[in-house]
Design an enzyme around this catalytic site. Structure first.
Site, PDB file in Angstrom:
ATOM      1  N   ARG A  56      42.978  37.297  65.749  1.00 32.16           N
ATOM      2  CA  ARG A  56      43.999  38.389  65.577  1.00 32.16           C
ATOM      3  C   ARG A  56      44.122  39.211  66.849  1.00 32.16           C
ATOM      4  NH1 ARG A  56      42.828  42.528  63.375  1.00 32.16           N
ATOM      5  NH2 ARG A  56      41.792  41.415  61.168  1.00 32.16           N
ATOM      6  N   TYR A 108      71.793  44.129  66.379  1.00 32.65           N
ATOM      7  CA  TYR A 108      71.258  42.959  65.525  1.00 32.65           C
ATOM      8  C   TYR A 108      71.228  43.519  63.966  1.00 32.65           C
ATOM      9  CZ  TYR A 108      68.718  39.015  63.728  1.00 32.65           C
ATOM     10  OH  TYR A 108      68.164  37.904  62.692  1.00 32.65           O
ATOM     11  N   ASP A 180      66.536  46.028  73.743  1.00 34.52           N
ATOM     12  CA  ASP A 180      66.355  44.480  73.263  1.00 34.52           C
ATOM     13  C   ASP A 180      67.114  43.796  74.394  1.00 34.52           C
ATOM     14  OD1 ASP A 180      67.025  42.252  71.834  1.00 34.52           O
ATOM     15  OD2 ASP A 180      66.995  42.844  70.006  1.00 34.52           O
ATOM     16  N   LYS A 205      65.060  33.055  70.313  1.00 32.76           N
ATOM     17  CA  LYS A 205      66.492  32.683  70.912  1.00 32.76           C
ATOM     18  C   LYS A 205      66.202  32.002  72.397  1.00 32.76           C
ATOM     19  CE  LYS A 205      67.261  34.646  67.059  1.00 32.76           C
ATOM     20  NZ  LYS A 205      67.694  36.293  67.161  1.00 32.76           N
TER      21      LYS A 205
HETATM   22  C1  PLP Z   1      67.574  37.373  66.400  1.00 37.37           C
HETATM   23  C2  PLP Z   1      67.341  38.780  66.753  1.00 37.37           C
HETATM   24  C3  PLP Z   1      66.549  39.616  66.689  1.00 37.37           C
HETATM   25  C4  PLP Z   1      65.552  39.490  65.586  1.00 37.37           C
HETATM   26  O1  PLP Z   1      64.415  38.523  65.843  1.00 37.37           O
HETATM   27  P1  PLP Z   1      63.843  37.524  64.896  1.00 37.37           P
HETATM   28  O2  PLP Z   1      62.982  36.465  65.645  1.00 37.37           O
HETATM   29  O3  PLP Z   1      64.505  36.799  64.204  1.00 37.37           O
HETATM   30  O4  PLP Z   1      63.032  38.425  63.860  1.00 37.37           O
HETATM   31  C5  PLP Z   1      66.573  40.944  67.241  1.00 37.37           C
HETATM   32  N1  PLP Z   1      67.494  41.093  68.142  1.00 37.37           N
HETATM   33  C6  PLP Z   1      68.459  40.143  68.547  1.00 37.37           C
HETATM   34  C7  PLP Z   1      69.125  40.456  69.596  1.00 37.37           C
HETATM   35  C8  PLP Z   1      68.366  38.865  67.952  1.00 37.37           C
HETATM   36  O5  PLP Z   1      69.459  38.025  68.536  1.00 37.37           O
END
Ligand code: PLP
Length: 390
Positions: A56, A108, A180, A205
């Protein structure tokens, strides 16, 4: 906590993507980072070990991924998490009950849900503002503001936040600036260079890019902040497994190559859609008609493969989304395969309808994640689906 070395940062982006963070394998000289599928490590004696005690806290596969992505963002410290939302959870745990956050309203759906349904109950307060105008961010700052949170370009309206301006507001308020960077990726946008303190990723992504794992990552430059995030990563424990880290690391190696194709095809398809009689509006920062195109050219090196289109009627949007053959109807984005989605009923169903309306997210909006297939095939697919959509 994983620290990037000056060597990691010397090379150009595409070279960093392939090499940054890698450590020579001491056992066999493996060129590719092994999957250290272990929960614990042998100790030579009491208090004598190789720095690894329990997985961890530290895992070599995870550390290489953390260093690799940190180097791509031009940051010094990376922290991998089990998902993008687990990374968000960790970043918000930097705050304490009573603290206030100014966030873009068009974030998001899952980010908005965690902020309003989890953190509000635990004592944080939030102001959601239209972050396309930096003045709105500054106006929402209170003496309790400890964090400014932005996503740019936003999902699915493709609105931009001026990172340099928002960063200045955060500094003046003595607040952390969290960005983000999932949509643009470090290939096209480096928030740390524009004044961000923390960069957040859903590695699910573009960074992994193959739609075969879920993960998140935080990157920072400041050592004291890294110390605090490392503590939270280990204390809350939402770490990814070694195999998912290995997949993300393998994906990140081709990031530069993939983004080049997402961008080239994205531009071509966006341009084509603006001329299509069935399409009422195209949202893509690379189009000169985008209201913030100048800002996009200033703070981004490319525009990627995310495009939203307004089709004018819910029925037409539904038929279109159900009739594509190459574009797969599915949640998520950023993979090698093209995806099509209906934000109002899919990714943004958890956002209240009046808030969706306020941001222009209609029930007839369709979002495309343009993959790396041959663009002529993608254009043909969209054309036939638009025809049968009526
Ligand atoms: C998908 C996404 C998230 C969340 O991420 P997860 O891996 O699904 O928890 C946060 N911000 C953006 C812009 C995203 O496209």
């Amino acid at each position: 906590m994983t620290q990037v070395t000056p060597d990691d940062l010397k090379a150009r982006f595409g070279t960093r993507a392939v090499h940054a963070g890698h450590i020579p394998d001491p056992l066999a000289g493996a060129v590719m980072t092994p999957i250290y599928q272990t929960s614990t490590y042998i100790q030579d004696g009491l208090g004598r070990h190789k720095g690894y005690e329990y997985a961890r806290t530290r895992n070599p596969t995870r550390e290489v991924l953390e260093r690799n992505v940190a180097a791509l963002e031009g940051g010094r410290h990376g922290f991998a998490f089990a998902s993008g939302l687990a990374a968000l959870d960790a970043v918000l745990k930097l705050l304490s009950a009573g603290d206030h956050v100014v966030s873009g309203e068009n974030v998001y759906g899952g980010t908005h849900r965690q902020m309003t349904h989890v953190w509000t109950r635990l004592g944080l307060t939030f102001s959601f503002v239209d972050a396309t105008d930096p003045a709105n961010i500054a106006a929402a700052v209170t003496p309790k503001t400890r964090m400014i949170y932005a996503e740019t370009p936003t999902n699915p309206m493709m609105q931009l936040c001026d990172l340099a301006a928002a960063g200045e507001t955060a500094r003046a308020a003595n607040a952390l600036f969290v960005v983000d960077n999932t949509f643009a990726t470090p290939c096209f946008q480096r928030p740390l260079e524009l004044g961000a303190d923390v960069v957040l990723h859903s590695t699910t992504k573009y960074l992994n890019g193959h739609s075969d794992m879920v993960g998140g990552l935080l990157v920072v430059n400041q050592d004291d902040l890294a110390e605090r995030i490392g503590f939270l990563q280990n204390s809350a424990g939402a770490v990814p497994g070694p195999f998912d880290c290995w997949l993300a690391l393998r994906g990140a190696k081709t990031l530069a190559l993939r983004m080049r194709q997402h961008d080239a095809s994205g531009r071509r398809i966006a341009e084509w859609l603006t001329k299509h009689p069935k399409v009422e509006r195209v949202y893509y920062p690379g189009l000169p008609s985008h209201p913030q195109h100048d800002l996009a050219c200033r703070q981004m090196k490319g525009f990627g493969g995310m495009i939203s289109i307004e089709l004018g009627s819910v029925e037409r949007a539904r038929r279109f989304a159900e009739r594509t053959r190459i574009f797969v109807l599915a949640e998520s984005l950023g993979g090698v395969e093209s995806l099509i989605g209906h934000p109002a009923s899919m990714t943004h169903a958890s956002v209240p309808p009046e808030m969706r309306r306020a941001m222009g997210l209609t029930d007839s909006l369709v979002r495309l994640s343009v993959g790396i297939e041959d663009v002529e095939d993608l254009l043909g697919d969209l054309d036939q689906a638009l025809t049968v959509a009526g």
